[in-house]
Design an enzyme around this catalytic site. Structure first.
Site, PDB file in Angstrom:
ATOM      1  N   SER A 125       0.791  -1.237   0.000  1.00  0.00           N
ATOM      2  CA  SER A 125       0.000   0.000   0.000  1.00  0.00           C
ATOM      3  C   SER A 125       0.822   1.287   0.000  1.00  0.00           C
ATOM      4  CB  SER A 125      -0.967   0.015   1.185  1.00  0.00           C
ATOM      5  OG  SER A 125      -0.260   0.058   2.408  1.00  0.00           O
ATOM      6  N   LYS A 168      -5.640   4.499   8.159  1.00  0.00           N
ATOM      7  CA  LYS A 168      -4.549   5.294   7.582  1.00  0.00           C
ATOM      8  C   LYS A 168      -4.913   6.781   7.553  1.00  0.00           C
ATOM      9  CE  LYS A 168      -2.851   1.310   5.111  1.00  0.00           C
ATOM     10  NZ  LYS A 168      -2.479   0.663   3.853  1.00  0.00           N
TER      11      LYS A 168
END
Length: 351
Positions: free
Chosen positions: A236, A281
């Site tokens: 990611s 996140k």
């Protein structure tokens, strides 16, 4: 009598301590996915042997995976930014060591794609070096079950070297099903060999080594780029590494003193893909003071809706998380590398 009462009180106290300790410390079969950290990519990236010294930050964001105890699982209930997973849901059939080893491979692949995407965008030369086939899994009936490990890279078979996984697979298919083959492979940088027989592959009429594999490659640019993410795993960070590498090889000041965060996989052609745990996140980026957060704007196709009717794409999940946090951080949708670069260039000029 007094002695017995005292003894009983001591035993009761010890029992309570054990129960409390078990509640707080005993691991369960469940894991918690929680907000991780937001890390400045410049500390991990060197281009031509140098770190980026320009003002501002390009932050990769992570999630944390912790083993759940009765206390942490109970505490997480109702928390929008903590998710409970069983080990099966999180890791499949892998144990924790195998899971984290695969995550390290995904990070390595993300770094390779970041170099290719960044150098292509900057119109700088790079080469793609083929290392072999990476072992992702080993079937239970494989003759190499105790000879190979997940994470090994097979470099040759019967002395034959190949340039991609398809060549490797086609070569194995041509072998007699009763034959014994010798493979050479790398494990933690050390050369090793092993021999074994072919086995019937599940749900097919074919014979093979009984492994799940993928290409293991390494991209090398000119000037050279080195990325070392330490213990951070997964794919990611691809987009943010690409922005960091591009800003250095193209000598572009994309940060302009700002704190910019984001997430998303990256393909060599610059396409940005979705990831898991984006709400965690967003939380990590907000805590670090980011003013911009790039979120993959992945298309929700009919095929996806067919198999997952309630699917919500990364961008809208990030928007929802930002709203819950009451953060002023701007959530920016991106489909590809150009979207992110164009946004940073445009907003830098109007800054």
């Amino acid at each position: 009598m007094k002695f017995n009462k005292t003894r009983n009180k001591v035993l009761s106290a010890i029992f309570i301590i054990i129960v409390v300790a078990a509640f707080f410390l005993t691991p369960t079969g469940y894991y918690l996915e929680v907000p991780g950290t937001a890390e400045d990519t410049s500390q991990f990236v060197k281009v031509d042997g140098k770190h980026d010294k320009k003002k501002g930050n390009l932050l990769l964001t992570t999630v944390g995976i912790i083993q759940g105890t009765p206390f942490t699982l109970l505490k997480s209930l109702g928390n929008n930014f903590e998710t409970i997973y069983s080990q099966k849901d999180l890791m499949g059939d892998e144990n924790s060591q195998e899971y984290f080893k695969v995550q390290q491979f995904y990070m390595k692949s993300a770094q390779n794609s970041a170099v290719q995407a960044a150098y292509s965008k900057a119109d700088k030369p790079f080469t793609k070096k083929y290392l072999g086939v990476y072992v992702m899994d080993i079937m239970s009936n494989s003759d190499f079950k105790k000879k190979l490990e997940m994470g090994d890279t097979i470099t040759s078979i019967n002395g034959y070297h190949f340039t991609n996984a398809d060549q490797f697979i086609k070569y194995v298919r041509k072998q007699d099903k009763h034959s014994t083959v010798k493979i050479s492979f790398l494990r933690d940088g050390k050369k090793k060999t092993a021999s074994g027989k072919l086995v019937k592959l599940a749900d097919t009429k074919r014979f093979g080594l009984g492994i799940t594999l993928t290409d293991d490659t390494e991209a090398e640019g000119n000037p050279p780029t080195k990325i070392n993410a330490g213990q951070i795993g997964g794919p990611s960070a691809g987009l943010m590494f690409t922005l960091q590498v591009y800003s250095q090889v193209a000598n572009k000041d994309l940060k302009a003193g700002r704190t910019i965060a984001g997430t998303g996989t990256i393909a060599p052609d610059g396409t940005v893909g979705p990831i898991g745990g984006i709400e965690k996140k967003v939380y990590a980026a907000s805590e670090e003071g980011a003013t911009i957060f790039f979120a993959p704007d992945d298309p929700v196709t009919k095929e996806i809706k067919k198999y997952e009717p309630g699917y919500v794409n990364n961008y809208h999940l990030a928007l929802s998380a930002a709203k819950k946090l009451h953060t002023k951080m701007k959530i920016v949708p991106v489909k590809n590398l150009n979207d992110a670069i164009n946004y940073l260039e445009k907003t830098k000029q109007s800054k």
